[in-house]
Design a protein around this motif. Structure first.
Motif, PDB file in Angstrom:
ATOM      1  N   TYR A 192       0.792  -1.222   0.000  1.00 59.23           N
ATOM      2  CA  TYR A 192       0.000   0.000   0.000  1.00 59.23           C
ATOM      3  C   TYR A 192       0.833   1.286   0.000  1.00 59.23           C
ATOM      4  CZ  TYR A 192      -3.747  -3.200   1.345  1.00 59.23           C
ATOM      5  OH  TYR A 192      -4.648  -4.234   1.377  1.00 59.23           O
ATOM      6  N   GLY A 193       2.123   1.197   0.327  1.00 58.40           N
ATOM      7  CA  GLY A 193       2.879   2.424   0.467  1.00 58.40           C
ATOM      8  C   GLY A 193       2.272   3.295   1.552  1.00 58.40           C
ATOM      9  N   LYS A 194       2.037   4.576   1.246  1.00 53.56           N
ATOM     10  CA  LYS A 194       1.490   5.498   2.246  1.00 53.56           C
ATOM     11  C   LYS A 194      -0.004   5.758   2.065  1.00 53.56           C
ATOM     12  CE  LYS A 194       3.020   9.593  -0.398  1.00 53.56           C
ATOM     13  NZ  LYS A 194       3.833  10.834  -0.320  1.00 53.56           N
ATOM     14  N   ASP A 195      -0.665   4.927   1.261  1.00 52.36           N
ATOM     15  CA  ASP A 195      -2.050   5.200   0.884  1.00 52.36           C
ATOM     16  C   ASP A 195      -3.084   4.890   1.967  1.00 52.36           C
ATOM     17  OD1 ASP A 195      -1.382   6.179  -1.552  1.00 52.36           O
ATOM     18  OD2 ASP A 195      -1.845   4.352  -2.675  1.00 52.36           O
ATOM     19  N   LYS A 196      -2.755   4.044   2.940  1.00 49.61           N
ATOM     20  CA  LYS A 196      -3.761   3.628   3.915  1.00 49.61           C
ATOM     21  C   LYS A 196      -3.254   3.817   5.353  1.00 49.61           C
ATOM     22  CE  LYS A 196      -6.244   0.289   1.039  1.00 49.61           C
ATOM     23  NZ  LYS A 196      -7.546   0.979   1.098  1.00 49.61           N
ATOM     24  N   PRO A 197      -3.065   5.057   5.775  1.00 49.87           N
ATOM     25  CA  PRO A 197      -2.650   5.288   7.164  1.00 49.87           C
ATOM     26  C   PRO A 197      -3.780   4.940   8.130  1.00 49.87           C
ATOM     27  CG  PRO A 197      -3.202   7.361   6.122  1.00 49.87           C
ATOM     28  CD  PRO A 197      -3.259   6.324   5.034  1.00 49.87           C
ATOM     29  N   ILE A 198      -3.430   4.505   9.317  1.00 56.47           N
ATOM     30  CA  ILE A 198      -4.444   4.274  10.351  1.00 56.47           C
ATOM     31  C   ILE A 198      -4.394   5.365  11.408  1.00 56.47           C
ATOM     32  CG2 ILE A 198      -4.567   1.779  10.065  1.00 56.47           C
ATOM     33  CD1 ILE A 198      -2.678   1.546  12.486  1.00 56.47           C
ATOM     34  N   ALA A 199      -3.389   6.234  11.313  1.00 60.46           N
ATOM     35  CA  ALA A 199      -3.237   7.329  12.275  1.00 60.46           C
ATOM     36  C   ALA A 199      -2.780   8.575  11.534  1.00 60.46           C
ATOM     37  CB  ALA A 199      -2.231   6.953  13.359  1.00 60.46           C
ATOM     38  N   LYS A 200      -3.002   9.723  12.153  1.00 54.43           N
ATOM     39  CA  LYS A 200      -2.583  10.986  11.547  1.00 54.43           C
ATOM     40  C   LYS A 200      -1.061  11.082  11.530  1.00 54.43           C
ATOM     41  CE  LYS A 200      -6.718  13.504  13.017  1.00 54.43           C
ATOM     42  NZ  LYS A 200      -7.232  14.595  13.882  1.00 54.43           N
ATOM     43  N   ASN A 201      -0.505  11.417  10.378  1.00 52.72           N
ATOM     44  CA  ASN A 201       0.933  11.629  10.273  1.00 52.72           C
ATOM     45  C   ASN A 201       1.342  12.999  10.817  1.00 52.72           C
ATOM     46  OD1 ASN A 201       2.176   9.249   8.701  1.00 52.72           O
ATOM     47  ND2 ASN A 201       0.369   9.761   7.496  1.00 52.72           N
ATOM     48  N   GLU A 202       0.400  13.919  10.821  1.00 53.78           N
ATOM     49  CA  GLU A 202       0.656  15.241  11.374  1.00 53.78           C
ATOM     50  C   GLU A 202      -0.663  15.865  11.806  1.00 53.78           C
ATOM     51  OE1 GLU A 202       0.704  18.224   7.592  1.00 53.78           O
ATOM     52  OE2 GLU A 202       2.588  17.166   8.006  1.00 53.78           O
ATOM     53  N   ILE A 203      -0.571  16.811  12.727  1.00 56.95           N
ATOM     54  CA  ILE A 203      -1.732  17.551  13.209  1.00 56.95           C
ATOM     55  C   ILE A 203      -1.411  19.033  13.131  1.00 56.95           C
ATOM     56  CG2 ILE A 203      -3.244  18.017  15.172  1.00 56.95           C
ATOM     57  CD1 ILE A 203      -2.754  15.182  16.125  1.00 56.95           C
ATOM     58  N   GLU A 204      -2.221  19.758  12.380  1.00 54.65           N
ATOM     59  CA  GLU A 204      -2.037  21.201  12.199  1.00 54.65           C
ATOM     60  C   GLU A 204      -0.614  21.529  11.733  1.00 54.65           C
ATOM     61  OE1 GLU A 204      -3.214  23.090  15.801  1.00 54.65           O
ATOM     62  OE2 GLU A 204      -5.345  22.639  15.528  1.00 54.65           O
TER      63      GLU A 204
END
Length: 242
Positions: A192-204
């Motif tokens: 999947y590479g980076k297409d299916k994250p289960i968590a936020k990679n960044e916030i604001e």
């Protein structure tokens, strides 16, 4: 065959005596593994102790926290160091559960945890090898079972690079189990590479290291004749990262 009641009573008696020695009302479950691991495994964590070893499974906890906030901070710290199943537990609730063990004859099943990776890396952590060993044991014990590996990355880097990184992570897991006697025909893989994250990679606009760590993973599925079993523990994603 061991008597089920005796097994339950033994496990909970160990829990009662252990938590009686640790006065804090909050404890942090860190890890359960087949066999013992050196305490150096927990480098960076303070106060880890082994609760007990029963039938080869060792369980590790932290305790003696003055406040719930301290215990919650310890959970965050443990997860940042790769112990993704770390969780907060109430010592009082554990004592109450132990006292009711004869009324609720259940045994904790030590499930397979999913695999997590360091940034831009595809090597297997020691904890991941432990989980794959569990998978190997289950597959060898159940000839009709198959497994799936779903390989992911966090959001840093290009799509093309992360697809290749996912493949390397998939290969690390696949090579480990096939080298130990599991046929490739029993493992289906997904990239999947980076297409299916289960968590936020960044916030604001700010990086979330814990979120990115959760995304750098190979998820495991175990199936019996196409139906998914309950052998794998669900990944716990904090509410603020969903």
């Amino acid at each position: 065959m061991k008597n089920l009641f005796t097994l339950i009573l033994l496990v909970f008696t160990i829990q009662i005596s252990t938590f009686a020695q640790h006065k804090g009302e909050h404890v942090v479950y860190v890890l359960a593994v087949d066999g013992q691991v050196p305490m150096s495994t927990f480098s960076g964590l303070n106060g880890v102790y082994k609760m007990n070893t029963y039938e080869g499974v060792s369980t590790y906890y932290m305790s003696n926290f003055s406040t719930k906030e301290e215990a919650e901070a310890a959970v965050v710290k443990a997860k940042s160091l790769g112990f993704m199943t770390a969780r907060l537990e109430s010592a009082q609730e554990l004592r109450e559960l132990a006292s009711r063990c004869c009324l609720a004859p259940t045994i904790n099943k030590f499930k397979i945890r999913n695999l997590f990776f360091d940034f831009d890396q595809a090597y297997l952590r020691q904890a991941s090898k432990v989980e794959l060993d569990k998978l190997i044991s289950i597959l060898k014990s159940n000839p009709t079972y198959t497994a799936e590996f779903h390989a992911h990355t966090d959001a840093r880097g290009s799509l093309e690079y992360n697809v290749e990184l996912s493949k390397r992570r998939r290969d690390a897991a696949l090579n480990y189990v096939t080298a130990r006697g599991i046929s490739k025909d029993r493992i289906e893989t997904f990239i999947y590479g980076k297409d299916k994250p289960i968590a936020k990679n960044e916030i604001e606009g700010l990086d979330t290291p814990e979120g990115r760590q959760l995304n750098r993973r190979v998820e495991i599925r175990v199936k019996d004749s196409g139906a998914e079993t309950d052998d794998v523990e669900e990944i716990d994603v904090p509410e603020n990262l969903k």
